[in-house]
Design a protein around this motif. Structure first.
Motif, PDB file in Angstrom:
ATOM      1  N   LEU A  99      53.179  76.218  23.797  1.00 18.93           N
ATOM      2  CA  LEU A  99      52.834  76.221  22.375  1.00 18.93           C
ATOM      3  C   LEU A  99      51.510  76.922  22.149  1.00 18.93           C
ATOM      4  O   LEU A  99      50.589  76.810  22.954  1.00 18.93           O
ATOM      5  CB  LEU A  99      52.736  74.785  21.865  1.00 18.93           C
ATOM      6  N   GLN A 119      50.308  75.503  16.835  1.00 18.53           N
ATOM      7  CA  GLN A 119      51.395  74.536  17.003  1.00 18.53           C
ATOM      8  C   GLN A 119      50.872  73.230  17.601  1.00 18.53           C
ATOM      9  O   GLN A 119      51.287  72.148  17.213  1.00 18.53           O
ATOM     10  CB  GLN A 119      52.479  75.135  17.904  1.00 18.53           C
ATOM     11  N   ARG A 120      49.968  73.355  18.538  1.00 20.68           N
ATOM     12  CA  ARG A 120      49.386  72.155  19.157  1.00 20.68           C
ATOM     13  C   ARG A 120      48.622  71.342  18.120  1.00 20.68           C
ATOM     14  O   ARG A 120      48.735  70.120  18.051  1.00 20.68           O
ATOM     15  CB  ARG A 120      48.438  72.549  20.293  1.00 20.68           C
ATOM     16  N   LEU A 168      52.386  63.144  22.825  1.00 22.28           N
ATOM     17  CA  LEU A 168      51.867  64.508  22.990  1.00 22.28           C
ATOM     18  C   LEU A 168      51.807  64.973  24.438  1.00 22.28           C
ATOM     19  O   LEU A 168      52.019  66.140  24.715  1.00 22.28           O
ATOM     20  CB  LEU A 168      50.458  64.605  22.392  1.00 22.28           C
ATOM     21  N   GLN A 206      48.034  77.613  19.907  1.00 21.28           N
ATOM     22  CA  GLN A 206      47.018  76.671  19.454  1.00 21.28           C
ATOM     23  C   GLN A 206      47.392  76.025  18.118  1.00 21.28           C
ATOM     24  O   GLN A 206      47.241  74.814  17.942  1.00 21.28           O
ATOM     25  CB  GLN A 206      45.677  77.412  19.333  1.00 21.28           C
ATOM     26  N   ALA A 255      42.553  67.224  23.540  1.00 18.03           N
ATOM     27  CA  ALA A 255      43.515  67.560  22.479  1.00 18.03           C
ATOM     28  C   ALA A 255      42.931  67.197  21.107  1.00 18.03           C
ATOM     29  O   ALA A 255      43.050  67.971  20.146  1.00 18.03           O
ATOM     30  CB  ALA A 255      44.828  66.816  22.707  1.00 18.03           C
ATOM     31  N   LEU A 286      55.828  67.141  22.859  1.00 13.53           N
ATOM     32  CA  LEU A 286      55.777  68.492  23.388  1.00 13.53           C
ATOM     33  C   LEU A 286      56.533  68.531  24.713  1.00 13.53           C
ATOM     34  O   LEU A 286      56.209  67.788  25.631  1.00 13.53           O
ATOM     35  CB  LEU A 286      54.323  68.917  23.641  1.00 13.53           C
TER      36      LEU A 286
END
Lengths: 144, 181
Positions: B111, B115-116, B174, B113, A52, B105
């Motif tokens: 979502l 938004q992430r 997250l 990309q 991430a 989330l």
């Protein structure tokens, strides 16, 4: 290396042992290789967060910001061609006064001798002849 | 090697060599801007901090003594400028709680990309400032533990503690969709 310590390393530095502190890296790798199932959950969680974070776009300065940064830097020193007076020299005022005093002294000493010179008329005569000027004729013209 | 190269470029930049100035800007401004952007979550303020950091660097160059790496010194200056701005923000909003974005989330949400990315950036921006700095330096910029410790002016063990707390919070927000304790 204890199991608890390895979990701490994974939670702090992520799933990749190459990010661990160097002194503990080899021992951590050995333990992970020896008991992969024991640390699989911790590694998977850490890896998800690592990926991430890796997806975040790189932040780069705009061309305008780069130019502002460059413009704010020191300017190149001007090329020095020939003699330049320094901006300030502590001896400059003293030397100015010394020159003034010397000039006054020389003037006082030389002026009387120059004004009393007996060579003045001789010099004037040489110049008059050089210019083709006859003082006697001039006096006669005035008399007429 | 980079250290020697830095010293050479610093010497030439101090004398006003445009190529050396540009090389220092190109090499270090992305890291400084990135750190400031992550810390302040505001691009315009981050650019101001970057400019102020480089202004201080130019002033420091003529008397530069290589006791510390230029990169470490530069990032430390930037970080302290960020701390100053964050402190002023808090002072200008007396009694108000910090604006914590809800970055969790939901597992069922698909979502995209962008938004992430926004969610992660928001979560990093909502971290306590020293945790955010440690995470940015180590996990995003790839500084070594020792460099990050030097920049933050703490021990490597303290960096590890900040990182562990930062990552725990991010993971909770997250990935797990719950609030960290």
């Amino acid at each position: 290396m204890t199991e608890d310590r390895l979990i701490e390393l994974i939670e702090a530095w992520g799933a990749d042992p190459s990010a661990f502190p160097e002194a503990e890296r080899a021992a951590a790798r050995s333990m992970l290789a020896a008991q992969p199932a024991r640390f699989a959950a911790a590694i998977a969680e850490a890896r998800a967060l690592d990926s991430a974070l890796a997806r975040l776009p790189e932040i780069l300065p705009s061309a305008a910001l780069t130019e502002r940064l460059v413009a704010s830097a020191p300017r190149p020193k001007a090329a020095t061609s020939g003699f330049r007076l320094p901006k300030f020299a502590p001896w400059a005022p003293a030397s100015g006064f010394a020159a003034l005093a010397a000039g006054l002294f020389m003037g006082v000493m030389v002026a009387p001798a120059a004004s009393a010179s007996s060579d003045t008329s001789e010099v004037e005569s040489v110049i008059e002849h050089a210019l083709g000027y006859d003082p006697a004729a001039f006096t006669e013209e005035l008399g007429e | 090697m980079a250290f020697t190269s830095d010293l050479d470029q610093i010497t030439r930049a101090a004398a006003g060599d445009p190529a050396a100035v540009r090389a220092l800007v190109n090499r270090y401004s992305p890291g400084v801007l990135s750190l400031a952007t992550r810390m302040l979550a505001d691009r315009a303020e981050a650019e101001d901090v970057t400019q102020e950091t480089f202004l201080r660097a130019w002033k420091a160059l003529p008397g530069w003594e290589p006791r510390a790496k230029f990169s470490t010194w530069l990032h430390r200056v930037a970080l302290n400028l960020c701390y100053d701005r964050l402190r002023k923000r808090k002072e200008s909003l007396p009694g108000e709680l910090p604006d914590m974005a809800d970055t969790r989330l939901a597992p069922h949400e698909a979502l995209d990309q962008s938004q992430r990315v926004s969610a992660i950036e928001g979560a990093i921006g909502a971290l306590p400032e020293r945790q955010s700095a440690a995470l940015t330096l180590c996990a995003l910029q790839g500084h070594s533990q020792a460099e990050a410790a030097d920049i933050l002016e703490i021990s490597v063990e303290a960096v590890e503690s900040l990182l562990a707390r930062a990552r725990r919070t991010l993971r909770a927000q997250l990935l797990e969709g719950r609030t960290s304790p």
